[in-house]
Design an enzyme around this catalytic site. Structure first.
Site, PDB file in Angstrom:
ATOM      1  N   ASP A 188      26.465   6.433 -14.639  1.00  0.00           N
ATOM      2  CA  ASP A 188      28.134   5.624 -14.715  1.00  0.00           C
ATOM      3  C   ASP A 188      29.189   6.746 -13.799  1.00  0.00           C
ATOM      4  O   ASP A 188      28.923   7.895 -14.051  1.00  0.00           O
ATOM      5  CB  ASP A 188      28.596   5.127 -15.784  1.00  0.00           C
ATOM      6  CG  ASP A 188      27.847   3.697 -16.251  1.00  0.00           C
ATOM      7  OD1 ASP A 188      27.322   3.216 -15.264  1.00  0.00           O
ATOM      8  OD2 ASP A 188      27.630   3.571 -17.478  1.00  0.00           O
ATOM      9  N   TYR A 197      20.525  12.030 -22.987  1.00  0.00           N
ATOM     10  CA  TYR A 197      22.123  11.678 -23.003  1.00  0.00           C
ATOM     11  C   TYR A 197      22.847  12.475 -24.209  1.00  0.00           C
ATOM     12  O   TYR A 197      22.314  12.489 -25.080  1.00  0.00           O
ATOM     13  CB  TYR A 197      22.264  10.252 -22.903  1.00  0.00           C
ATOM     14  CG  TYR A 197      21.810   9.599 -21.795  1.00  0.00           C
ATOM     15  CD1 TYR A 197      22.427   9.481 -20.771  1.00  0.00           C
ATOM     16  CD2 TYR A 197      20.437   9.111 -21.780  1.00  0.00           C
ATOM     17  CE1 TYR A 197      22.036   8.502 -19.544  1.00  0.00           C
ATOM     18  CE2 TYR A 197      19.870   8.390 -20.780  1.00  0.00           C
ATOM     19  CZ  TYR A 197      20.800   8.398 -19.756  1.00  0.00           C
ATOM     20  OH  TYR A 197      20.041   7.342 -18.608  1.00  0.00           O
ATOM     21  N   TYR A 216      20.778   1.323 -20.672  1.00  0.00           N
ATOM     22  CA  TYR A 216      22.160   1.302 -20.789  1.00  0.00           C
ATOM     23  C   TYR A 216      22.561   2.027 -22.130  1.00  0.00           C
ATOM     24  O   TYR A 216      22.676   1.434 -23.331  1.00  0.00           O
ATOM     25  CB  TYR A 216      22.991  -0.139 -20.526  1.00  0.00           C
ATOM     26  CG  TYR A 216      22.655  -0.796 -19.011  1.00  0.00           C
ATOM     27  CD1 TYR A 216      23.399  -0.379 -18.166  1.00  0.00           C
ATOM     28  CD2 TYR A 216      21.740  -1.869 -19.242  1.00  0.00           C
ATOM     29  CE1 TYR A 216      23.056  -0.759 -16.921  1.00  0.00           C
ATOM     30  CE2 TYR A 216      21.551  -2.431 -17.801  1.00  0.00           C
ATOM     31  CZ  TYR A 216      22.286  -1.827 -16.757  1.00  0.00           C
ATOM     32  OH  TYR A 216      21.956  -2.366 -15.725  1.00  0.00           O
TER      33      TYR A 216
END
Ligand SMILES: [Zn+2]
Ligand SMILES: [Zn+2]
Length: 451
Positions: A272, A340, A416
């Site tokens: 993103d 992440y 996501y």
């Protein structure tokens, strides 16, 4: 019908050049050229008719007519000198007729090759291919000609032209023609009245990895949503939704060095806009469109790009790549693991002890489990609404303050992550919000590693 009779019939009505004459019988005899076929046919015909003439048999008159035909309509010198030698009168006026089929295009192959080699002058390439688009007038004339004389052994206009110009170009350029993946395709658009040459240059591809050290820039250029790239007040007439992107920070140096017309950025997935890409970086392939230079000093470009984008973007591991690699990149993006780091905040105060308990519940719910993710609200305007199943491999958590925690999440590509945390109003399940029992928000997200 006898081959010679057919040729006589043709020349009684039309003038065609030796290339086209041979071309009409191209499937007969191999290991020669159409021009030599045409030339040999005329010579053999002249010899045969001379023989018949000398034999004084009943076909004597017909032989004279045939020789005259060759002398007058084709202006064929051996036929002319036979008639001169035998003292037979014929019309010596030289006709300036052009070939009915090719308009003398095939007699000017070197000129056509020259036009192409001139326009290829400032391109780097190792091989090429010649292609042709024909005017309908040429095609129609050729078709009805073949039908009229029932010519079943001919070679097409295009094949002849492509091969002959290809041979000539090869000699001029000292480069081979190549069918599979030529660096450059030379396209001739041919007509009786005009013709032109265009080049199709195969893209070059550079593979590498990029890091993004700042938040707020997308991976690729986005057209302004309001004007779709045309330029309007809301984008300050730039046509862009965001001032810059990883793509736009990286590509100018490549475009400059390759003297390319433009580029296309292909990423192995994307993060993103507000997510950093850390660690060893994300694989990408940069496609350079219409490049004049195909061999690049990648080390030099890497240094330059990194120098220009200090603390913003960095590229590493540059190698030459291919179109196939772009496909692999897209395919693999879904099948690779990514790590992440998420900085999150909670609505309610959580003690360190409570945090450790919930962390254990998170591990049970997520680790090596498949989760269901419906297309997030925030991207539903550009992606199909469907439920995707994604695998989460590992979750680590760190208590920072009663309302602030850090998580390390290892997940399948295409997951996501923000939605796993806040739950997207139940569209992603399970979620951190679900397990904590009150809203958890993702404040900052970084990609640490892409396998
Ligand atoms: Zn011709
Ligand atoms: Zn705009």
């Amino acid at each position: 019908m006898n081959l010679f009779k057919k040729v006589i019939e043709i020349y009684q009505e039309y003038y065609i050049c030796l290339h086209c004459l041979g071309r009409m019988f191209s499937l007969l005899a191999t290991d020669t050229t159409n021009y030599d076929r045409g030339k040999s046919l005329l010579l053999a015909m002249t010899m045969e008719n001379h023989r018949v003439y000398l034999s004084r048999d009943e076909n004597h008159e017909e032989a004279i007519a045939n020789l005259k035909n060759l002398a007058e309509k084709v202006m064929y010198n051996p036929a002319r000198s036979v008639l001169d030698k035998e003292g037979i009168d014929y019309n010596k006026i030289s006709l300036s007729e052009k070939c009915y089929l090719c308009d003398d295009i095939f007699s000017n192959v070197p000129t056509y090759a020259k036009i192409a080699s001139d326009s290829l002058g400032n391109h780097e390439f190792k091989d090429f291919l010649v292609g042709t688009a024909l005017d309908s007038q040429i095609v129609n004339r050729e078709d009805s000609f073949k039908a009229q004389f029932n010519l079943l052994d001919s070679e097409s206009f295009k094949n002849h032209f492509n091969r002959e110009v290809g041979k000539e170009l090869s000699l001029v350029l000292l480069k081979p023609s190549e069918f599979a993946k030529p660096d450059i395709t030379v396209i001739y658009t041919l007509g009786f009245a005009s013709s032109e040459v265009n080049l199709i240059v195969r893209s070059t591809y550079i593979k590498g990895r990029y890091n993004k050290f700042i938040r707020g820039i997308p991976q690729t250029h986005w057209d302004c949503r309001a004007c779709k790239g045309k330029g309007c007040e809301s984008c300050n007439f730039s046509g862009k939704q965001y001032k810059t992107s990883v793509e736009e920070l990286i590509n100018p140096e490549f475009i400059k060095e390759a003297k390319a017309e433009g580029s296309k950025f292909h990423g192995a997935g994307r993060e993103d806009i507000d997510v950093k890409m850390l660690g060893q970086g994300r694989p990408f392939v940069l496609e350079l469109i219409n490049p004049r230079i195909r061999t690049l000093d990648l080390e030099k470009i890497q240094k330059k790009v990194n120098k220009n984008n200090k603390r913003k973007v960095k590229i590493t591991n540059l190698v030459n790549s291919s179109k196939e690699q772009v496909k692999n990149l897209k395919f693999n993006a879904e099948n690779t693991k990514k790590i992440y780091r998420a900085l999150t905040s909670s609505n309610e105060d959580v003690t360190k002890e409570k945090f450790e308990t919930v962390l254990n519940q998170l591990k049970i719910a997520f680790e090596n489990q498949k989760i269901q993710q419906r297309t997030p609200n925030r991207v539903s305007h550009r992606r199909a609404d469907k439920i995707r199943e994604k695998k989460i491999f590992q979750i680590e958590g760190k208590f920072i303050k009663p309302k602030v925690f850090e998580f390390i999440v290892e997940a399948q590509g295409g997951t996501y992550i923000k939605e796993i945390i806040h739950g997207d109003d139940g569209r992603t399940t399970p979620s951190f919000t679900e397990i904590f029992g009150f809203p958890i928000e993702c404040k900052k997200l970084d990609v640490l590693k892409i396998y």
